[in-house]
Design an enzyme around this catalytic site. Structure first.
Site, PDB file in Angstrom:
ATOM      1  CE  LYS A 146      15.202  20.418  63.799  1.00 38.71           C
ATOM      2  NZ  LYS A 146      15.248  21.850  63.845  1.00 38.71           N
ATOM      3  CG  ASP A 154      11.383  14.896  58.765  1.00 38.95           C
ATOM      4  OD1 ASP A 154      12.425  14.838  59.447  1.00 38.95           O
ATOM      5  OD2 ASP A 154      10.979  15.932  58.218  1.00 38.95           O
ATOM      6  CG  PHE A 180       8.709  22.554  59.771  1.00 37.14           C
ATOM      7  CD1 PHE A 180       8.270  23.825  59.429  1.00 37.14           C
ATOM      8  CD2 PHE A 180      10.068  22.286  59.690  1.00 37.14           C
ATOM      9  CE1 PHE A 180       9.174  24.809  59.018  1.00 37.14           C
ATOM     10  CE2 PHE A 180      10.974  23.258  59.284  1.00 37.14           C
ATOM     11  CZ  PHE A 180      10.527  24.525  58.939  1.00 37.14           C
TER      12      PHE A 180
HETATM   13  C1  LIG Z   1      10.872  17.323  61.292  1.00 41.10           C
HETATM   14  C2  LIG Z   1      11.740  18.313  60.591  1.00 41.10           C
HETATM   15  N1  LIG Z   1      12.124  18.071  59.333  1.00 41.10           N
HETATM   16  C3  LIG Z   1      12.916  18.929  58.655  1.00 41.10           C
HETATM   17  C4  LIG Z   1      13.342  20.100  59.234  1.00 41.10           C
HETATM   18  C5  LIG Z   1      14.200  21.050  58.451  1.00 41.10           C
HETATM   19  O1  LIG Z   1      15.498  21.032  58.945  1.00 41.10           O
HETATM   20  P1  LIG Z   1      16.516  22.212  58.569  1.00 41.10           P
HETATM   21  O2  LIG Z   1      16.051  23.444  59.272  1.00 41.10           O
HETATM   22  O3  LIG Z   1      17.849  21.703  59.070  1.00 41.10           O
HETATM   23  O4  LIG Z   1      16.501  22.347  57.083  1.00 41.10           O
HETATM   24  C6  LIG Z   1      12.962  20.401  60.548  1.00 41.10           C
HETATM   25  C7  LIG Z   1      13.395  21.660  61.194  1.00 41.10           C
HETATM   26  O5  LIG Z   1      12.887  22.088  62.194  1.00 41.10           O
HETATM   27  C8  LIG Z   1      12.137  19.487  61.242  1.00 41.10           C
HETATM   28  O6  LIG Z   1      11.732  19.724  62.495  1.00 41.10           O
END
Ligand SMILES: Cc1ncc(COP(=O)(O)O)c(C=O)c1O
Length: 417
Positions: free
Chosen positions: A255, A226, A141
Site C-alpha cells: 500500500k 502484516d 485480512f
Molecule cells: C493487512 C492487509 N494485508 C494484506 C492486504 C492485501 O493487500 P493487496 O490488496 O495489495 O493484495 C491488505 C489489503 O487491504 C491488508 O489490509
C-alpha cells in the site's frame, strides 16, 4: 465526455456486474479523473475529500509532486529490471528499509502487492522453520490469493474456495492466551496485523504483540507482522509495531510504500529468518518485483514520509478527527455505536450495515468518500491521506454531522430492513 451512467453501465457489462449494480444503488456514480493531496477529483471537476484513501494507500496524498517527479525521472531512465543485473533503486530501498524498520530487520524481498508479500512471508516461515502450522486470527485480512486467504479470517471470502492451505488455526484477535492455547512446536509462524484493519479497525491491548513475541520465542516460531495497512506512518509511527517495541521476524509492507503512485509489496526480515536464501537464492522470485520504477518511487515515498514527519501529522490530525467523531457519537448514540483507532486509522461502528450504507451515501453526496471495512460491514473506515489539512478534517466532521442528522431520523427503519 462519456456520461457517468454510461460508464457505470459499461463497468457492469465488461467488468463486474454485481459491483456495478451496488455502485449504482449507492449513488456512487462519479468517475475518478485526478487527485491532489487528500482530494480525488472526478471527470466533472467535482472534488471529494477521500477518507477511504485507496484502503490506506494514499499516505503521502494523491499525485504527491516529489513522488510523481521521481517516477517520471526513473521512467525515462529504466522502468523494469532485466532480472539478470541488479538495479540501484532496489538495493538502496532495501538499505533504507533496513535503517528505518525496527531492531535488526535487515533483508528485503520485493513483490507487487500486499497479498504477494503475505504469500512470501508464509513461504519464508515454512522453509525457515521446516514446519507447516500457521496461527492467525479471526477477522484478519491478509489478501485474497490462496495462501493469504487461508490465513484471512472471514468465511464469506474463504469458504467458496475450500479446501484452502492446511494447518492454519484461527484464534480470537487481541487475546494472546488463546494463541498460547493452540501453540506447539509445529508452528512455523503467528501472523498478525498490529491493528486489524479490514476486521473493523480493532486496536489490541498494549501487551498483545509483546505477548505474541514471547510466545513465538518460546516455541521457535516466527512472528509475522502484516503492516500492509498500518505501515508507513498511518498510526502515528512509521511502523505500528513500534508502539509496543516489538520486532517481528518478518514484516509485510505494501500500500503506502508505493507512495500513491506505484504498486509494490515487500517482506523485510531479520537475519535469523532469512538463512534459507543462502542455499536457495531462487526459491521465491517475482518477475516484476523489485523493479527500478517501483523501488525509486518507494524510496521517495519513504523520504517524503520521514522528512515531512507524516507520522506526527497522523497523530495530531487523528486526534482531532477521533475526538470530533466521539463528540458526535455522544450526540447520536443510536446511530454511532463506537469510534476507535490510532493516528489516522479510525473506525466508526454503526449498529447495522444498512445504517453504514446510508451514511456512506449521505457523505458521498456531500463530497466525502468513505467505505466499509471488508471483513466487517458495520464499520466505516476513516483512513484519509496523512497530508489532509486541519481545515479538511473540519469539513469531514461537518459532513459527518450533516449525514448523521439525515440518517439518525430514519435509523430505526434502517435497522428493521
Ligand atoms: C493487512 C492487509 N494485508 C494484506 C492486504 C492485501 O493487500 P493487496 O490488496 O495489495 O493484495 C491488505 C489489503 O487491504 C491488508 O489490509
Amino acid at each position: 465526455m462519456e456520461q457517468d451512467d454510461d460508464l457505470i453501465g459499461k463497468f457492469e457489462r465488461y467488468v463486474n456486474p454485481g459491483l456495478g449494480r451496488a455502485l449504482r444503488f449507492m449513488g456512487l456514480n462519479a468517475v475518478e479523473h485526478t487527485g491532489r493531496g487528500a482530494l480525488i477529483i472526478d471527470e466533472e471537476g467535482q472534488e471529494y475529500i477521500d477518507c477511504a484513501g485507496g484502503y490506506g494507500v494514499f499516505v503521502q496524498g494523491y499525485q504527491n509532486p516529489r513522488i510523481v517527479a521521481r517516477a517520471h525521472a526513473q521512467l525515462d531512465q529504466l522502468a523494469l529490471s532485466s532480472r539478470v543485473l541488479v538495479n540501484r533503486p532496489m538495493i538502496e530501498l532495501a538499505e533504507d528499509l533496513a535503517r528505518l524498520t525496527p531492531g535488526d530487520l535487515q533483508y528485503s524481498f520485493f513483490c507487487n502487492s500486499g497479498a504477494e508479500a503475505v504469500e512470501a512471508a508464509l513461504k519464508f516461515a515454512r522453509i525457515q522453520t521446516g514446519r507447516t502450522r500457521i496461527i492467525s486470527t479471526y477477522g484478519a485480512f491478509h489478501g485474497k490469493t490462496m495462501g493469504a486467504l487461508s490465513v484471512s479470517g472471514r468465511d464469506a471470502y474463504r469458504l467458496p474456495f475450500a479446501p484452502l492451505m492446511p494447518d492454519v488455526t484461527h484464534v480470537p484477535y487481541g487475546d494472546a492466551a488463546q494463541a498460547a492455547a493452540v501453540m506447539d512446536d509445529q508452528v512455523a509462524a503467528v501472523i498478525v496485523e498490529p491493528i486489524q484493519g479490514e476486521g473493523g479497525v480493532i486496536v489490541p491491548p498494549d501487551d498483545y504483540l509483546p505477548a505474541l513475541r514471547r510466545l513465538c520465542d518460546q516455541y521457535g516460531a516466527l512472528l509475522i507482522a502484516d503492516e500492509v495497512q498500518t505501515g508507513i506512518g498511518r498510526t502515528g509511527k512509521l511502523f505500528a509495531v513500534e508502539h509496543s517495541q516489538v520486532v517481528p521476524d518478518l514484516l509485510c509492507l505494501a500500500k503506502a510504500l508505493g507512495g500513491g503512485v506505484m504498486p509494490i509489496g515487500a517482506v523485510v526480515g531479520r537475519p535469523s529468518a532469512w538463512t534459507f536464501f543462502d542455499s536457495a537464492p531462487l526459491i521465491h522470485t517475482s518477475t516484476f518485483g523489485g523493479s527500478p520504477l517501483a523501488c525509486a518511487v518507494a524510496q521517495e515515498a519513504l523520504r517524503v514520509t520521514v522528512e515531512d514527519d507524516l507520522p506526527a501529522r497522523a497523530t495530531r490530525l487523528g486526534h482531532t478527527l477521533l475526538t470530533g467523531l466521539r463528540r458526535l457519537q455522544a450526540r447520536y448514540p443510536r446511530t454511532l455505536a463506537d469510534v476507535r483507532g490510532r493516528g489516522l486509522m479510525i473506525g466508526v461502528e454503526v449498529p447495522g450495515a444498512g445504517v453504514g450504507g446510508a451514511l456512506i451515501s449521505e457523505m458521498f453526496q456531500r463530497h466525502v468518500l468513505a467505505v466499509y471495512t471488508l471483513n466487517n460491514d458495520k464499520v466505516i473506515r476513516m483512513v484519509p491521506p496523512l497530508v489532509i489539512t486541519a481545515e479538511q478534517v473540519g469539513e469531514v466532521l461537518d459532513v459527518w454531522e450533516q449525514s448523521l442528522q439525515a440518517v439518525d431520523a430514519v435509523v430505526d427503519d434502517l435497522l428493521d430492513e
